[in-house]
Design a protein around this motif. Structure first.
Motif, PDB file in Angstrom:
ATOM      1  N   VAL A 102      46.321  38.602  30.766  1.00 12.07           N
ATOM      2  CA  VAL A 102      44.855  38.885  31.315  1.00 12.07           C
ATOM      3  C   VAL A 102      44.590  37.961  32.357  1.00 12.07           C
ATOM      4  O   VAL A 102      44.009  38.506  33.579  1.00 12.07           O
ATOM      5  CB  VAL A 102      43.664  38.810  30.041  1.00 12.07           C
ATOM      6  N   GLU A 103      45.134  36.871  32.401  1.00 13.21           N
ATOM      7  CA  GLU A 103      45.001  35.918  33.351  1.00 13.21           C
ATOM      8  C   GLU A 103      45.817  36.471  34.592  1.00 13.21           C
ATOM      9  O   GLU A 103      45.277  36.446  35.912  1.00 13.21           O
ATOM     10  CB  GLU A 103      45.331  34.731  33.219  1.00 13.21           C
ATOM     11  N   ALA A 104      47.213  36.759  34.342  1.00 10.87           N
ATOM     12  CA  ALA A 104      47.977  37.263  35.607  1.00 10.87           C
ATOM     13  C   ALA A 104      47.131  38.478  36.360  1.00 10.87           C
ATOM     14  O   ALA A 104      47.300  38.810  37.520  1.00 10.87           O
ATOM     15  CB  ALA A 104      49.256  37.670  34.893  1.00 10.87           C
ATOM     16  N   GLN A 105      46.458  39.507  35.257  1.00  9.89           N
ATOM     17  CA  GLN A 105      46.097  40.593  35.662  1.00  9.89           C
ATOM     18  C   GLN A 105      44.825  40.292  36.559  1.00  9.89           C
ATOM     19  O   GLN A 105      44.511  40.897  37.854  1.00  9.89           O
ATOM     20  CB  GLN A 105      45.523  41.532  34.646  1.00  9.89           C
ATOM     21  N   THR A 106      44.130  39.073  36.365  1.00  7.47           N
ATOM     22  CA  THR A 106      42.856  38.819  37.080  1.00  7.47           C
ATOM     23  C   THR A 106      43.358  38.211  38.486  1.00  7.47           C
ATOM     24  O   THR A 106      43.007  38.756  39.475  1.00  7.47           O
ATOM     25  CB  THR A 106      42.114  37.545  36.356  1.00  7.47           C
ATOM     26  N   VAL A 107      44.304  37.715  38.554  1.00 10.81           N
ATOM     27  CA  VAL A 107      45.172  37.181  39.599  1.00 10.81           C
ATOM     28  C   VAL A 107      45.652  38.460  40.621  1.00 10.81           C
ATOM     29  O   VAL A 107      45.450  38.515  41.942  1.00 10.81           O
ATOM     30  CB  VAL A 107      46.043  36.147  39.602  1.00 10.81           C
ATOM     31  N   ALA A 108      46.308  39.390  39.966  1.00  9.54           N
ATOM     32  CA  ALA A 108      46.805  40.740  40.734  1.00  9.54           C
ATOM     33  C   ALA A 108      45.569  41.346  41.282  1.00  9.54           C
ATOM     34  O   ALA A 108      45.335  41.736  42.374  1.00  9.54           O
ATOM     35  CB  ALA A 108      47.333  41.489  39.621  1.00  9.54           C
ATOM     36  N   PHE A 109      44.516  41.398  40.604  1.00  4.59           N
ATOM     37  CA  PHE A 109      43.176  42.073  40.947  1.00  4.59           C
ATOM     38  C   PHE A 109      42.583  41.479  42.254  1.00  4.59           C
ATOM     39  O   PHE A 109      42.279  41.995  43.235  1.00  4.59           O
ATOM     40  CB  PHE A 109      42.278  42.422  39.974  1.00  4.59           C
ATOM     41  N   LEU A 110      42.414  40.089  42.186  1.00  5.28           N
ATOM     42  CA  LEU A 110      41.780  39.199  43.331  1.00  5.28           C
ATOM     43  C   LEU A 110      42.853  39.392  44.477  1.00  5.28           C
ATOM     44  O   LEU A 110      42.418  39.527  45.622  1.00  5.28           O
ATOM     45  CB  LEU A 110      41.651  37.918  42.822  1.00  5.28           C
ATOM     46  N   ALA A 111      44.255  39.489  44.400  1.00  2.00           N
ATOM     47  CA  ALA A 111      45.039  39.557  45.330  1.00  2.00           C
ATOM     48  C   ALA A 111      44.943  40.976  46.124  1.00  2.00           C
ATOM     49  O   ALA A 111      44.987  40.896  47.300  1.00  2.00           O
ATOM     50  CB  ALA A 111      46.474  39.177  44.742  1.00  2.00           C
ATOM     51  N   ALA A 112      44.968  41.982  45.337  1.00  3.14           N
ATOM     52  CA  ALA A 112      44.800  43.184  45.875  1.00  3.14           C
ATOM     53  C   ALA A 112      43.544  43.308  46.582  1.00  3.14           C
ATOM     54  O   ALA A 112      43.366  44.045  47.569  1.00  3.14           O
ATOM     55  CB  ALA A 112      44.763  44.426  44.780  1.00  3.14           C
ATOM     56  N   ARG A 113      42.328  43.139  45.919  1.00  2.75           N
ATOM     57  CA  ARG A 113      41.025  42.936  46.530  1.00  2.75           C
ATOM     58  C   ARG A 113      40.948  42.177  48.008  1.00  2.75           C
ATOM     59  O   ARG A 113      40.755  42.774  48.870  1.00  2.75           O
ATOM     60  CB  ARG A 113      39.825  42.724  45.660  1.00  2.75           C
ATOM     61  N   ASN A 114      41.585  41.152  47.934  1.00  3.17           N
ATOM     62  CA  ASN A 114      41.818  40.153  49.114  1.00  3.17           C
ATOM     63  C   ASN A 114      42.606  40.945  50.305  1.00  3.17           C
ATOM     64  O   ASN A 114      42.491  40.577  51.314  1.00  3.17           O
ATOM     65  CB  ASN A 114      42.205  38.827  48.971  1.00  3.17           C
ATOM     66  N   ALA A 115      43.707  41.576  49.852  1.00  8.91           N
ATOM     67  CA  ALA A 115      44.551  42.376  50.879  1.00  8.91           C
ATOM     68  C   ALA A 115      44.063  43.430  51.639  1.00  8.91           C
ATOM     69  O   ALA A 115      44.633  43.939  52.364  1.00  8.91           O
ATOM     70  CB  ALA A 115      45.931  42.537  50.196  1.00  8.91           C
ATOM     71  N   MET A 116      43.369  44.226  50.916  1.00  7.95           N
ATOM     72  CA  MET A 116      42.729  45.416  51.627  1.00  7.95           C
ATOM     73  C   MET A 116      42.114  45.234  52.869  1.00  7.95           C
ATOM     74  O   MET A 116      41.305  44.269  53.138  1.00  7.95           O
ATOM     75  CB  MET A 116      41.599  46.041  50.455  1.00  7.95           C
ATOM     76  N   PRO A 117      42.214  46.405  53.622  1.00  7.94           N
ATOM     77  CA  PRO A 117      41.358  46.329  54.911  1.00  7.94           C
ATOM     78  C   PRO A 117      39.996  46.945  54.870  1.00  7.94           C
ATOM     79  O   PRO A 117      39.757  47.305  53.565  1.00  7.94           O
ATOM     80  CB  PRO A 117      42.293  47.424  55.664  1.00  7.94           C
TER      81      PRO A 117
END
Length: 189
Positions: A102-117
Motif C-alpha cells: 500500500v505504501e509503494a502504491q501511494t508512492v507510485a500514485f504520487l509519482a504518476a500525478r507529478n509526472a503528468m503534463p
C-alpha cells in the motif's frame, strides 16, 4: 483494462489527446494518495498487534515456567499453541507485506500525478488567423514565424506531442508499478 482485469493491459499510446487529458483530470481530483493512508495505517496496526500478541504469549508462558528451549516444553507448547503462534506469525508477516504494498502504491500514485503534463496542453489547438487587407477583403494571414523558423501552430503541435508522450510514459509506468504493488498483496490467513 483487459477482460482478465489486469492493469498492465492498458495501452495508453493509442489514446487520443482528449482522452488522456480526461484521465489526467480524473487523476488530479479526489483524495488520491490520502485515501490510501487509512488502509496503510490499519494494516500496520494489525501487523504490529499480531506481533505484540505473539511476543506477549511467549513472555507469559515463560513467566509460568514454560521454557521454550527444553525439548519437552517446546513440544508441549507447540502442541498447545503451535497453530495460534503460526497464525500470528503468518498474519503479522502478511500484514506487513500488504502494508508495504500500500505504501509503494501511494508512492507510485504520487509519482504518476507529478509526472503528468497539464491536461490543457493536450486539449490545445491552434487555428489559422485571418487578417483584413486595406480594401476590406478578407485575406488569409501568412503564419507568423518564430526566430527558429517555426510557426506558432507547429510549436503548439510539438508541445501537444511532448505532453502526449509524457502522459503515455507516466501512465505506463504507473500501470507497471501498480501491477507489482498489487501482486505483493497477501490476504490474512
Amino acid at each position: 483494462m483487459s477482460s482478465d482485469g489486469s492493469i498492465t493491459r492498458y495501452r495508453w499510446a493509442g489514446w487520443t489527446d482528449d482522452d488522456l487529458a480526461d484521465a489526467i483530470d480524473r487523476l488530479n481530483v479526489g483524495s488520491g494518495a490520502e485515501a490510501m493512508t487509512p488502509a496503510l495505517d490499519a494494516l500496520t496496526t494489525v501487523a504490529k498487534s499480531l506481533y505484540h500478541i505473539d511476543t506477549t504469549l511467549h513472555d507469559q508462558l515463560v513467566e509460568i515456567g514454560v521454557n521454550w528451549q527444553t525439548p519437552q516444553s517446546s513440544e508441549l507448547a507447540e502442541q498447545v499453541m503451535g497453530k495460534a503462534q503460526q497464525y500470528a506469525d503468518n498474519a503479522s508477516q502478511q500484514g506487513m507485506t500488504s502494508a508495504a504494498g500500500v505504501e509503494a502504491q501511494t508512492v507510485a500514485f504520487l509519482a504518476a500525478r507529478n509526472a503528468m503534463p497539464d491536461s490543457a496542453t493536450l486539449r490545445s489547438t491552434t487555428k489559422p488567423s485571418y487578417l483584413f487587407g486595406m480594401q476590406g477583403k478578407g485575406t488569409y494571414a501568412s503564419p507568423s514565424l518564430t526566430e527558429h523558423g517555426e510557426t506558432d501552430a507547429s510549436q503548439a503541435a510539438a508541445r501537444r506531442r511532448e505532453a502526449h508522450d509524457r502522459a503515455v510514459d507516466a501512465w505506463t509506468n504507473y500501470n507497471h508499478n501498480s501491477s507489482g504493488n498489487l501482486a505483493a498483496h497477501q490476504p490474512l490467513p
